[in-house]
Write a protein that holds these residues in place. Structure first.
Motif, PDB file in Angstrom:
ATOM      1  N   VAL A  59      -1.944   0.294  19.525  1.00  0.00           N
ATOM      2  CA  VAL A  59      -0.519   0.011  19.352  1.00  0.00           C
ATOM      3  C   VAL A  59      -0.316  -1.189  18.430  1.00  0.00           C
ATOM      4  N   THR A  60      -1.061  -2.261  18.662  1.00  0.00           N
ATOM      5  CA  THR A  60      -0.907  -3.443  17.812  1.00  0.00           C
ATOM      6  C   THR A  60      -1.348  -3.161  16.376  1.00  0.00           C
ATOM      7  N   ALA A  61      -2.297  -2.231  16.215  1.00  0.00           N
ATOM      8  CA  ALA A  61      -2.759  -1.869  14.868  1.00  0.00           C
ATOM      9  C   ALA A  61      -1.663  -1.166  14.082  1.00  0.00           C
ATOM     10  N   TYR A  62      -1.027  -0.172  14.695  1.00  0.00           N
ATOM     11  CA  TYR A  62       0.065   0.529  14.021  1.00  0.00           C
ATOM     12  C   TYR A  62       1.204  -0.438  13.704  1.00  0.00           C
ATOM     13  N   ASP A  63       1.547  -1.291  14.672  1.00  0.00           N
ATOM     14  CA  ASP A  63       2.639  -2.240  14.454  1.00  0.00           C
ATOM     15  C   ASP A  63       2.303  -3.242  13.361  1.00  0.00           C
ATOM     16  N   GLY A  64       1.030  -3.609  13.256  1.00  0.00           N
ATOM     17  CA  GLY A  64       0.634  -4.600  12.269  1.00  0.00           C
ATOM     18  C   GLY A  64       0.479  -4.062  10.863  1.00  0.00           C
ATOM     19  N   ALA A  65       0.234  -2.751  10.725  1.00  0.00           N
ATOM     20  CA  ALA A  65      -0.006  -2.169   9.388  1.00  0.00           C
ATOM     21  C   ALA A  65       1.153  -1.332   8.880  1.00  0.00           C
ATOM     22  N   GLY A  66       2.179  -1.135   9.707  1.00  0.00           N
ATOM     23  CA  GLY A  66       3.279  -0.270   9.308  1.00  0.00           C
ATOM     24  C   GLY A  66       3.953  -0.676   8.011  1.00  0.00           C
ATOM     25  N   TYR A  67       4.079  -1.977   7.783  1.00  0.00           N
ATOM     26  CA  TYR A  67       4.774  -2.441   6.577  1.00  0.00           C
ATOM     27  C   TYR A  67       4.060  -2.047   5.287  1.00  0.00           C
ATOM     28  N   LEU A  68       2.768  -1.696   5.375  1.00  0.00           N
ATOM     29  CA  LEU A  68       1.999  -1.327   4.195  1.00  0.00           C
ATOM     30  C   LEU A  68       2.211   0.115   3.765  1.00  0.00           C
ATOM     31  N   ILE A  69       2.764   0.942   4.639  1.00  0.00           N
ATOM     32  CA  ILE A  69       2.946   2.361   4.336  1.00  0.00           C
ATOM     33  C   ILE A  69       4.123   2.543   3.381  1.00  0.00           C
ATOM     34  N   GLN A  70       3.882   3.207   2.273  1.00  0.00           N
ATOM     35  CA  GLN A  70       4.914   3.418   1.258  1.00  0.00           C
ATOM     36  C   GLN A  70       5.640   4.754   1.411  1.00  0.00           C
ATOM     37  N   SER A  71       4.946   5.769   1.884  1.00  0.00           N
ATOM     38  CA  SER A  71       5.551   7.096   2.042  1.00  0.00           C
ATOM     39  C   SER A  71       6.439   7.125   3.278  1.00  0.00           C
ATOM     40  N   ALA A  72       7.702   7.509   3.094  1.00  0.00           N
ATOM     41  CA  ALA A  72       8.629   7.597   4.228  1.00  0.00           C
ATOM     42  C   ALA A  72       8.157   8.622   5.249  1.00  0.00           C
ATOM     43  N   ASP A  73       7.572   9.723   4.779  1.00  0.00           N
ATOM     44  CA  ASP A  73       7.080  10.760   5.691  1.00  0.00           C
ATOM     45  C   ASP A  73       5.964  10.223   6.570  1.00  0.00           C
TER      46      ASP A  73
END
Length: 235
Positions: free
Chosen positions: A151-165
């Protein structure tokens, strides 16, 4: 007890067509980002990893998807082992809960493999020798560690994702992971489903950097996972 596991073995035969359809053929067309996608405050010069056995996740959205794929491989392997060798005294309701979690993690693992396609990292080999799979506390403590880390991994790396999908599907997956984390925590200690070790004073889940997450996850892996384009390992 065998604790070294190839993550492609012991799969679960489940219908997953509708889940995998979300990935479609879009993975091959994901825009590749440079290391500049990281915030400057997150930068740590990578160490020389050329002589160490490792797999690197790559760059951009593909790199973040591979990061998630590595964690889902680890979780799927763990729960496959838990159900294959139940701990002493596992109740019928605990068996049901843990089997459901196993099935979710296998779906997540297979989703990422299909979405990333030929750019996916290879199959990882785990080392669960530090876990006593016959002991309830040992298993559930490890499960809590893996779920909270996910959970903390997804929350910590989410800002790096560029694709909205991909950001949307990551949000849907982390929501399920958070349900797992809450359940496992409550099995260990009644009422701890949203405890202060994971929730901050604002009622928000805590997050962790890629470096922090992989430093922990690699303790359960034979071949280490690196993210040199996202500045891990760091010095």
């Amino acid at each position: 007890m065998k604790t070294e596991t190839n993550l492609e073995t012991g799969g679960v035969n489940m219908a997953r067509r509708s889940f995998l359809r979300y990935a479609g053929a879009g993975a091959a067309a994901v825009a590749v980002l440079g290391a500049s996608s990281c915030r400057k405050s997150d930068y740590y010069p990578p160490t020389d990893t050329s002589t160490l056995p490792h797999i690197d996740i790559g760059t951009g959205d593909i790199g973040i998807l591979n990061y998630a794929y590595a964690l889902e491989q680890l979780e799927a392997a763990f729960y496959l082992q838990v159900i294959a060798t139940p701990y002493s005294g596992m109740s019928s309701i605990e068996t049901s809960y843990l089997t459901d979690i196993r099935d979710h993690e296998v779906l997540h693992r297979d989703f990422f493999k299909a979405a990333i396609g030929s750019a996916a990292i290879g199959t990882l080999t785990t080392d669960f020798s530090s876990i006593n799979f016959s002991d309830r506390t040992s298993v559930l403590t490890a499960a809590k560690l893996l779920e909270d880390t996910g959970v903390t991994a997804y929350d910590g790396a989410g800002y790096l994702i560029q694709s909205a999908d991909y950001l949307t599907i990551a949000g849907k997956i982390v929501s399920v992971e958070a349900r797992h984390a809450a359940l496992i925590s409550n099995l260990l200690k009644a009422g701890s489903f949203a405890d202060t070790d994971q929730i901050d004073q604002n009622g928000l889940n805590k997050s962790a950097t890629i470096a922090e997450v992989l430093a922990g996850a690699n303790g359960f892996l034979k071949t280490k996972v690196y993210a040199t384009n996202f500045n891990y390992p760091k010095v």
